[in-house]
Design an enzyme around this catalytic site. Structure first.
Site, PDB file in Angstrom:
ATOM      1  N   GLY A 180      -5.848   6.120  -1.804  1.00  0.00           N
ATOM      2  CA  GLY A 180      -5.917   7.581  -1.704  1.00  0.00           C
ATOM      3  C   GLY A 180      -7.302   8.040  -1.265  1.00  0.00           C
ATOM      4  O   GLY A 180      -7.436   8.937  -0.418  1.00  0.00           O
ATOM      5  N   ASP A 181      -8.333   7.423  -1.823  1.00  0.00           N
ATOM      6  CA  ASP A 181      -9.709   7.771  -1.447  1.00  0.00           C
ATOM      7  C   ASP A 181      -9.951   7.444   0.026  1.00  0.00           C
ATOM      8  O   ASP A 181     -10.691   8.143   0.712  1.00  0.00           O
ATOM      9  CB  ASP A 181     -10.708   7.011  -2.320  1.00  0.00           C
ATOM     10  CG  ASP A 181     -10.391   7.167  -3.795  1.00  0.00           C
ATOM     11  OD1 ASP A 181     -10.120   8.307  -4.215  1.00  0.00           O
ATOM     12  OD2 ASP A 181     -10.391   6.158  -4.531  1.00  0.00           O
TER      13      ASP A 181
END
Lengths: 303, 303
Positions: A248-249
């Site tokens: 996600g990052d």
């Protein structure tokens, strides 16, 4: 400059035990220590794509020194606030399955908070700030909102990747990007979403609440992008999931890469999907080469 | 000066998890980091009893710095050999039961070995050296023997607390004290011992092989002392076992306390039993006050 914020960074202590038994003395097969935290992951992805960023947040003690030194060694800038307590060590135990033991983290003192806000006040108008990850226990729940209020005074753009109330309370300050996953989207509105159409409907509700751009990550189902001009679906790229930590990052990082290179939001979304996928298919944050390979496989479907 | 040797010291990272589940993300209830290793435990016990000692061995990296700093803070001298690799972190996971995850530990390079032997060569005739604990993987199995050969050149007294072949190969160099437990005694001679009389018989065999004084710790059954003049049994003191880590090292420390104060070996054995018991009944190494309280309860039975 891009600032990534990790309020509660950690040493991630990865320990492989071949035949783990609870209640016994186990011997490690190998160990590894890496700096951990969502803001740090964004910085690592950006670094792999050749974009400089500066880490802010709180680090302390000999563990904090390790985190800072490790980032500097790979060329990532840091301007952490030094705290009295030690930064935490999170244990990632790898046996046949993966078990995480996350530490509580340090206490942040009022003078340390002040020091941090001094750094926030130094951020300039054309900078971009990424806020992601958990808030240490000793800080108030509105800590992100307090940062965002400062940023808003100078119209500084920010991206926020957090959940629940912490996210809802900052939407009115118009984040440039938010990135809930499907589960987080459902929790925010207390609903169950079962189709792309519904995801787009709730994504648009987040636009109504203030977000400028929304990516909803769907894991093995791909990702959805919405802003007030368009809705786009990117089906997942086929491959073997190696590591979901940092995926996600990496999406956030990939999107920033596009924006920094003055690409369109569609193109930036393609880099987001490519970056998230590359990390999910790698042991660590995806490399530039692998991200480029994934990029060539991204397809966008206008909705 | 008393030198305690910890070849493979660690940070013991104690993590309490109330409801641990393998395969999930667990949150810690509290964490604590303390320097660990058998030689360090002996030094801590001596320190509690007001006796100075110097730690030698190998420490490296930011973890090694923590170990050294922690010892200095409580007033324990250190003259560790600095190594390139990081000292290890051992995880002590406390749930309803206790699970240990012990790391492999650093690689020791040839020049680092040389540095260590330089320190050994500086030890003086009337010093006492305690050798205890495991030998790092990258050092040869005869590492203790190599140390003892150096010590023997100047008739320096040494105490060794190790097991199996590592112990057997140094007995001929006449250790001042060895401290096998019942299980280790059985393993050494490949027998099963079922009575105090048998323990004394095998304890005396260790005297024949070269040891000057032998303590056999029997846990909840107490302890036995033998040298060529006497055999003594000390029944266990009643109480609640809190922590068996460091109890054996505390016995060694307690015995040294007696010897350093020019007490008789019987008296020194009493301090050994009191110290081991105090630690076993405490969260950490026994305090002076508690050791003195236990001392008043030790009874010796000549055999």
């Amino acid at each position: 400059m891009i600032y990534t914020t990790t309020l509660n960074p950690s040493i991630d202590y990865i320990v492989k035990v071949l035949n783990f038994k609870e209640g016994e003395t186990n011997r490690s097969h190998y160990e590894m220590k890496i700096p951990g935290g969502k803001g740090i992951m964004v910085s690592k992805l950006l670094n792999n794509l050749g974009i400089n960023s500066h880490n802010i947040g709180f680090v302390g003690g000999f563990t904090g020194d390790f985190i800072e030194k490790s980032l500097k060694e790979i060329g990532i800038g840091t301007d952490f606030t030094k705290i009295k307590d030690d930064s935490r060590i999170n244990v990632k135990l790898k046996t046949k399955i993966e078990t995480e033991i996350n530490a509580k983290g340090p206490k942040i003192r009022p003078e340390e908070e002040n020091d941090f806000f001094g750094k926030i006040k130094n951020i300039k108008e054309d900078d971009l700030v990424v806020l992601s990850g958990s808030i240490p226990n000793s800080l108030s729940n509105d800590f992100y909102e307090r940062i965002v209020v400062e940023l808003n005074k100078k119209n500084i753009q920010f991206i926020i990747d957090t959940t629940g109330k912490k996210l809802l309370r900052v939407l009115k300050y118009k984040p440039f990007l938010i990135k809930p996953n499907k589960k987080e989207l459902e929790d925010l509105f207390d609903v169950e979403v079962n189709s792309l159409e519904e995801i787009i409907i709730y994504g648009k509700k987040l636009l109504d609440l203030g977000a400028k751009n929304v990516i909803v990550s769907l894991g093995a189902q791909g990702a959805v992008f919405v802003n007030k001009f368009m809705s786009i679906y990117a089906p997942a790229i086929k491959g073997k999931l190696v590591n979901s930590v940092g995926a996600g990052d990496s999406m956030v990082g990939g999107f920033i890469f596009g924006i920094e290179n003055e690409l369109s939001v569609e193109e930036s979304f393609k880099w987001a999907v490519a970056s998230g996928t590359a990390t999910a298919f790698s042991e660590d944050i995806g490399s530039r080469k692998f991200i480029e390979e994934m990029y060539s496989k991204v397809t966008l479907i206008k909705k």
